[in-house]
Design a protein around this motif. Structure first.
Motif, short mmCIF file in Angstrom:
data_model
loop_
_atom_site.label_atom_id
_atom_site.label_comp_id
_atom_site.label_asym_id
_atom_site.label_seq_id
_atom_site.Cartn_x
_atom_site.Cartn_y
_atom_site.Cartn_z
N GLY A 40 63.55 45.08 2.20
CA GLY A 40 62.71 45.82 3.13
C GLY A 40 63.53 46.67 4.08
O GLY A 40 63.12 46.91 5.22
N GLY A 41 64.69 47.11 3.62
CA GLY A 41 65.57 47.95 4.44
C GLY A 41 66.52 47.19 5.33
O GLY A 41 67.37 47.80 6.00
N LYS A 42 66.43 45.85 5.38
CA LYS A 42 67.28 45.04 6.25
C LYS A 42 68.35 44.30 5.45
O LYS A 42 68.08 43.82 4.34
CB LYS A 42 66.43 44.02 7.02
N ALA A 43 69.56 44.21 6.01
CA ALA A 43 70.65 43.52 5.35
C ALA A 43 70.36 42.03 5.22
O ALA A 43 69.75 41.42 6.11
CB ALA A 43 71.95 43.73 6.11
N VAL A 44 70.78 41.45 4.11
CA VAL A 44 70.58 40.02 3.85
C VAL A 44 71.92 39.32 3.83
O VAL A 44 72.86 39.74 3.16
CB VAL A 44 69.88 39.81 2.49
N THR A 45 72.04 38.24 4.60
CA THR A 45 73.22 37.39 4.57
C THR A 45 72.77 35.96 4.41
O THR A 45 71.67 35.59 4.79
CB THR A 45 74.07 37.53 5.85
N THR A 46 73.66 35.14 3.85
CA THR A 46 73.32 33.73 3.65
C THR A 46 74.22 32.80 4.45
O THR A 46 73.76 31.94 5.17
CB THR A 46 73.43 33.36 2.16
N LYS A 47 75.52 33.00 4.35
CA LYS A 47 76.44 32.05 5.00
C LYS A 47 77.36 32.70 6.02
O LYS A 47 77.71 32.10 7.01
CB LYS A 47 77.30 31.37 3.92
N SER A 48 77.80 33.91 5.75
CA SER A 48 78.76 34.56 6.65
C SER A 48 78.32 35.98 6.92
O SER A 48 77.37 36.49 6.35
CB SER A 48 80.17 34.56 6.00
N SER A 49 79.06 36.63 7.78
CA SER A 49 78.71 37.99 8.16
C SER A 49 79.06 39.00 7.07
O SER A 49 78.60 40.13 7.09
CB SER A 49 79.45 38.38 9.45
N SER A 50 79.91 38.60 6.09
CA SER A 50 80.30 39.55 5.04
C SER A 50 79.11 39.95 4.19
O SER A 50 78.94 41.12 3.84
CB SER A 50 81.39 38.95 4.14
N GLY A 51 78.27 38.98 3.85
CA GLY A 51 77.07 39.27 3.11
C GLY A 51 77.29 39.76 1.70
O GLY A 51 76.37 40.27 1.05
N LYS A 52 78.48 39.62 1.13
CA LYS A 52 78.74 40.10 -0.21
C LYS A 52 78.09 39.20 -1.26
O LYS A 52 78.08 37.99 -1.15
CB LYS A 52 80.25 40.18 -0.46
N VAL A 53 77.55 39.85 -2.27
CA VAL A 53 76.89 39.17 -3.37
C VAL A 53 77.53 39.65 -4.67
O VAL A 53 77.83 40.84 -4.83
CB VAL A 53 75.38 39.49 -3.39
N LEU A 54 77.75 38.72 -5.61
CA LEU A 54 78.21 39.11 -6.94
C LEU A 54 76.97 39.48 -7.75
O LEU A 54 76.14 38.63 -8.06
CB LEU A 54 78.97 37.97 -7.62
N VAL A 55 76.84 40.76 -8.06
CA VAL A 55 75.68 41.27 -8.79
C VAL A 55 76.07 41.44 -10.25
O VAL A 55 77.03 42.15 -10.58
CB VAL A 55 75.20 42.60 -8.20
N ILE A 56 75.30 40.81 -11.13
CA ILE A 56 75.53 40.89 -12.57
C ILE A 56 74.45 41.78 -13.19
O ILE A 56 73.26 41.53 -13.01
CB ILE A 56 75.50 39.48 -13.21
N PHE A 57 74.88 42.81 -13.90
CA PHE A 57 73.94 43.71 -14.56
C PHE A 57 73.47 43.05 -15.85
O PHE A 57 74.24 42.85 -16.79
CB PHE A 57 74.61 45.06 -14.84
N ASP A 58 72.19 42.70 -15.89
CA ASP A 58 71.67 41.83 -16.94
C ASP A 58 70.37 42.38 -17.51
O ASP A 58 69.29 42.19 -16.93
CB ASP A 58 71.46 40.42 -16.37
N THR A 59 70.45 43.02 -18.67
CA THR A 59 69.24 43.58 -19.27
C THR A 59 68.38 42.51 -19.94
O THR A 59 67.29 42.82 -20.44
CB THR A 59 69.60 44.65 -20.33
N GLY A 60 68.82 41.27 -19.94
CA GLY A 60 68.00 40.17 -20.41
C GLY A 60 67.11 39.58 -19.34
O GLY A 60 66.34 38.65 -19.59
#
Length: 333
Positions: free
Chosen positions: A203-223
């Motif tokens: 919704g236009g807002k940054a998402v974080t879970t544990k730390s301020s870095s907020g980096k996510v490993l995104v896997i491109f998955d056509t399945g």
């Protein structure tokens, strides 16, 4: 297109002289999230109908010395019996020069499945090339192909291209964007998923879970149809979406996910398609939780990301992506 995925046909040839059987078509999900060439062994009560529709194992290839293994997919576990000397072709393919027929392939016969959601009812046709040494041979590593492109810009005319060279989509008037891929094997992943580090917006807002870095490993998955998020990320996604909705934003807009890749100027952004697609019917904005990757739980190495996301077709519809396994790069139009 069917049941949330794009399918291709291939023919698996045996040693018999039965040409009708050798030319039959096997229905499979084009899957950039897995490595193996599979064919199903029917364990159902309606095998005659099922196998006539999607194609089943009929003794092709030769037995291998490898034991039966249990292979993990995001949607469940698959029991696989390994075979050698497989020979396949693509009956609906167009090629430059003579037709392509691949021989002496190792492939898997899919048997019992456990907790399997998946995409539709066919097997996965895995398109990951590289992996750790203790993993069975992938389909692509047994072929001369070094890159692949999936074009989803024109409904009803979707294509997949396999190439022995780099595929750089340079169409006149198109804007070309590049995402540098990472090799998640360094963090414990048994295969080299087509993956990159990104930040997420909901919704236009940054998402974080544990730390301020907020980096996510995104896997491109056509399945995957929409998106699958590991538990902590899914909880954060819901929290941010509900906060935005409570402030007056529509639920459709509040829950929209954007994956932002810091790949230079400008950043590359993949946005989730919202609502029901006019051509494919099914809603492509399906977001589901998934268990933490086993290799993340078992690996003690320090990782630059907090969570994992499978980025599926809902982010890729309307684009053409090319995956270069040598340069470790994704290009998108």
């Amino acid at each position: 297109w069917e049941a949330g995925g794009f399918y291709l046909y291939y023919s698996l040839h045996g040693q018999s002289s039965n040409k009708a059987r050798d030319n039959r078509r096997i229905y499979a999900v084009a899957d950039t999230g897995s490595p193996f060439l599979l064919v199903a062994k029917c364990l159902r009560k309606d095998c005659a109908t099922y196998c006539a529709e999607v194609g089943c194992f009929e003794g092709e290839g030769q037995p291998s010395a490898d034991p039966v293994t249990l292979e993990g997919y995001a949607s469940g576990l698959v029991e696989v019996e390994w075979r050698s000397k497989g020979q396949i072709s693509f009956p609906e393919a167009t090629t430059e020069g003579s037709g392509v027929e691949l021989s002496s392939l190792r492939f898997g016969v899919q048997g019992r499945v456990v907790g399997f959601g998946g995409t539709g009812k066919a097997v996965f046709f895995g398109l990951i090339r590289d992996h750790k040494p203790n993993i069975q041979a992938s389909f692509l590593e047994q072929t001369p192909f070094k890159s692949l492109a999936i074009d989803l810009r024109y409904p009803g005319k979707e294509t997949m291209e396999l190439s022995t060279a780099s595929i750089l989509p340079t169409f006149e008037g198109d804007t070309l964007q590049r995402v540098k891929l990472v090799d998640p094997r360094r963090w414990g992943d048994p295969v080299k998923h087509y993956a990159a580090l990104a930040t997420l917006r909901v919704g236009g807002k940054a998402v974080t879970t544990k730390s301020s870095s907020g980096k996510v490993l995104v896997i491109f998955d056509t399945g995957t149809t929409g998106a699958s998020l590991t538990t902590s990320l899914y909880d954060a996604y819901l929290r941010v979406a509900r906060q935005s909705a409570s402030s007056g934003m529509s639920w459709s807009q509040a829950r929209q996910i954007e994956a932002v890749f810091d790949s230079g100027e400008p950043n590359v952004v993949f946005s989730m398609y919202r609502g029901k697609h006019p051509n494919y019917g099914l809603g492509l904005d399906l977001v589901t939780p998934m268990n933490e990757m086993t290799w993340v739980q078992e690996s003690n190495v320090e990782r630059p990301f907090e969570a994992v996301m499978l980025l599926g077709l809902g982010f890729l519809i309307g684009t053409r992506i090319a995956l270069d396994t040598v340069r470790s790069e994704l290009t998108v139009v």
